[in-house]
Design an enzyme around this catalytic site. Structure first.
Site, PDB file in Angstrom:
ATOM      1  N   ASN A 153      -0.535  -5.780  11.316  1.00  0.00           N
ATOM      2  CA  ASN A 153      -1.826  -5.093  11.369  1.00  0.00           C
ATOM      3  C   ASN A 153      -2.527  -5.300  10.027  1.00  0.00           C
ATOM      4  O   ASN A 153      -2.163  -4.686   9.037  1.00  0.00           O
ATOM      5  CB  ASN A 153      -1.600  -3.595  11.651  1.00  0.00           C
ATOM      6  CG  ASN A 153      -2.885  -2.788  11.561  1.00  0.00           C
ATOM      7  OD1 ASN A 153      -3.983  -3.347  11.509  1.00  0.00           O
ATOM      8  ND2 ASN A 153      -2.761  -1.469  11.554  1.00  0.00           N
TER       9      ASN A 153
ATOM     10  N   LYS B 146      -5.452  -4.448   9.188  1.00  0.00           N
ATOM     11  CA  LYS B 146      -6.422  -3.386   8.867  1.00  0.00           C
ATOM     12  C   LYS B 146      -7.752  -4.038   8.424  1.00  0.00           C
ATOM     13  O   LYS B 146      -8.087  -5.108   8.938  1.00  0.00           O
ATOM     14  CB  LYS B 146      -5.837  -2.432   7.825  1.00  0.00           C
ATOM     15  CG  LYS B 146      -4.459  -1.925   8.254  1.00  0.00           C
ATOM     16  CD  LYS B 146      -3.927  -0.780   7.462  1.00  0.00           C
ATOM     17  CE  LYS B 146      -2.576  -0.379   8.017  1.00  0.00           C
ATOM     18  NZ  LYS B 146      -2.028   0.811   7.385  1.00  0.00           N
TER      19      LYS B 146
ATOM     20  N   HIS C  38      -4.255   4.512  16.205  1.00  0.00           N
ATOM     21  CA  HIS C  38      -3.636   4.337  14.884  1.00  0.00           C
ATOM     22  C   HIS C  38      -3.986   5.559  14.032  1.00  0.00           C
ATOM     23  O   HIS C  38      -5.081   6.114  14.151  1.00  0.00           O
ATOM     24  CB  HIS C  38      -4.154   3.056  14.227  1.00  0.00           C
ATOM     25  CG  HIS C  38      -3.405   2.737  12.970  1.00  0.00           C
ATOM     26  ND1 HIS C  38      -3.681   3.358  11.771  1.00  0.00           N
ATOM     27  CD2 HIS C  38      -2.359   1.907  12.733  1.00  0.00           C
ATOM     28  CE1 HIS C  38      -2.833   2.906  10.853  1.00  0.00           C
ATOM     29  NE2 HIS C  38      -2.020   2.021  11.419  1.00  0.00           N
TER      30      HIS C  38
ATOM     31  N   GLU D  22      -4.958   5.930  11.123  1.00  0.00           N
ATOM     32  CA  GLU D  22      -6.215   5.843  10.366  1.00  0.00           C
ATOM     33  C   GLU D  22      -7.413   6.110  11.283  1.00  0.00           C
ATOM     34  O   GLU D  22      -8.412   6.687  10.852  1.00  0.00           O
ATOM     35  CB  GLU D  22      -6.306   4.476   9.662  1.00  0.00           C
ATOM     36  CG  GLU D  22      -5.369   4.430   8.463  1.00  0.00           C
ATOM     37  CD  GLU D  22      -4.724   3.090   8.196  1.00  0.00           C
ATOM     38  OE1 GLU D  22      -5.224   2.057   8.670  1.00  0.00           O
ATOM     39  OE2 GLU D  22      -3.682   3.078   7.500  1.00  0.00           O
TER      40      GLU D  22
ATOM     41  N   GLU E 133       4.553   5.730  13.932  1.00  0.00           N
ATOM     42  CA  GLU E 133       4.148   5.551  12.541  1.00  0.00           C
ATOM     43  C   GLU E 133       3.973   6.930  11.908  1.00  0.00           C
ATOM     44  O   GLU E 133       2.909   7.560  12.076  1.00  0.00           O
ATOM     45  CB  GLU E 133       2.824   4.776  12.460  1.00  0.00           C
ATOM     46  CG  GLU E 133       2.910   3.379  13.020  1.00  0.00           C
ATOM     47  CD  GLU E 133       1.846   2.464  12.426  1.00  0.00           C
ATOM     48  OE1 GLU E 133       2.211   1.372  11.966  1.00  0.00           O
ATOM     49  OE2 GLU E 133       0.665   2.842  12.408  1.00  0.00           O
TER      50      GLU E 133
ATOM     51  N   GLY F 176       1.454   3.100   4.124  1.00  0.00           N
ATOM     52  CA  GLY F 176       0.833   2.661   2.873  1.00  0.00           C
ATOM     53  C   GLY F 176       1.300   3.435   1.649  1.00  0.00           C
ATOM     54  O   GLY F 176       0.683   3.357   0.592  1.00  0.00           O
TER      55      GLY F 176
ATOM     56  N   SER G  94       5.211   1.331   5.815  1.00  0.00           N
ATOM     57  CA  SER G  94       5.842   0.761   4.617  1.00  0.00           C
ATOM     58  C   SER G  94       7.022  -0.160   4.920  1.00  0.00           C
ATOM     59  O   SER G  94       8.000  -0.195   4.169  1.00  0.00           O
ATOM     60  CB  SER G  94       6.258   1.874   3.642  1.00  0.00           C
ATOM     61  OG  SER G  94       5.133   2.600   3.212  1.00  0.00           O
TER      62      SER G  94
HETATM   63  P1  13P Z   1       1.909  -0.172   5.871  1.00  0.00           P
HETATM   64  O1  13P Z   1       2.976  -1.147   6.337  1.00  0.00           O
HETATM   65  O2  13P Z   1       0.957  -0.738   4.885  1.00  0.00           O
HETATM   66  O3  13P Z   1       2.530   1.127   5.434  1.00  0.00           O
HETATM   67  O4  13P Z   1       1.015   0.173   7.151  1.00  0.00           O
HETATM   68  C1  13P Z   1       1.650   0.559   8.324  1.00  0.00           C
HETATM   69  C2  13P Z   1       0.650   0.590   9.407  1.00  0.00           C
HETATM   70  O5  13P Z   1      -0.218   1.435   9.434  1.00  0.00           O
HETATM   71  C3  13P Z   1       0.725  -0.469  10.417  1.00  0.00           C
HETATM   72  O6  13P Z   1      -0.114  -0.187  11.495  1.00  0.00           O
END
Ligand code: 13P
Length: 242
Positions: free
Chosen positions: A6, A8, A91, A93, A162, A168, A205
């Site tokens: 992903n 983002k 997601h 976010e 997640e 992150g 992460s």
């Molecule tokens: P990170 O791997 O940067 O923590 O992000 C995870 C994520 O949100 C994948 O969709």
């Protein structure tokens, strides 16, 4: 195992092109399914470069209508036209920054299934919810609302666990927490849709260094954020999954 990167809100079209060409130079076994979910603007180039390869691609979001006066939105019909195989929905976010609700997640999943794009429904609890012992009840509520009355048939349906606090942050859920959450998600979804098969990816992460430890019982792959922006790191994670 299924490994999805992903990206983002990262990578221009030119950067996406370089990344994909480099990734295609790596050799992976077919046992591990691999995909990337770039931003909308890079989907076209992803489609062009990945056509006929074992690497799939999809989108990070969509709206639930096919077309109309919805300024700024992208429909599943448009994603289908570009060749998207998957689309993330819910997601964290999207939920936390853009106020996406479980009902919206459900409507998006319905629309995607109608266009034969595989939704990847993301669920997860915040740190506060985990610390107050509510992690499982939050997952239960998210799943019950998002998967209610979906017509899943007996196809494989993909979800991602997640934990919000692991995204992150470099903080990874502990293997027993991951195992408990994944097994709960699979059992809960099976109760709701006994004929369907479920795969649950872990996200939060994930790195080449920790993916081995995270691959506990119930983990059907990874949804990788930050580490999927580097061909080297993403390839190492894929290699572990083979
Ligand atoms: P990170 O791997 O940067 O923590 O992000 C995870 C994520 O949100 C994948 O969709």
């Amino acid at each position: 195992m299924l490994v999805i990167g992903n990206w983002k809100m990262n990578k221009t079209v030119a950067e996406a092109r370089v990344f994909i060409k480099e990734l295609l130079r790596e050799r992976f076994d077919k046992k591990c399914s691999v995909g990337i979910v770039p931003s909308f603007v890079a989907l076209h180039i992803a489609g062009e470069l990945l056509e006929g390869t074992p690497i799939g691609f999809g989108a990070q979001n969509c709206y639930f209508e096919d077309q109309g006066a919805f300024t700024g939105e992208v429909s599943p019909l448009m994603l289908k036209d570009l060749g998207c195989k998957w689309c993330l929905v819910g997601h964290s976010e999207r939920r936390h920054i853009f106020g996406e609700t479980d009902e919206l997640v459900r409507r998006k999943a319905v629309a995607l299934l109608r266009h034969e794009i595989r939704p990847i429904v993301c669920v997860g609890e915040t740190l506060e919810q985990r610390n107050s012992g509510k992690a499982i009840s939050i997952l239960s509520a998210q799943l019950s609302r998002a998967l209610e009355s979906l017509d899943l048939g007996n196809e494989e349906f993909v979800l991602a666990y997640e934990p919000v606090w692991a995204i992150g942050t470099g903080m990874v859920a502990k293997p027993p927490q991951i195992e408990e959450a994944h097994n709960f998600i699979i059992e809960h979804c099976k109760r709701m849709h006994p004929k369907a098969n479920f795969r649950v990816l872990y996200g939060g992460s994930v790195t080449p260094e920790n993916c081995k430890e995270i691959a506990v019982n119930g983990v059907g792959g990874f949804l990788v954020g930050g580490a999927s922006l580097s061909v080297e790191k993403f390839s190492s994670i894929i290699r572990f999954c083979i």
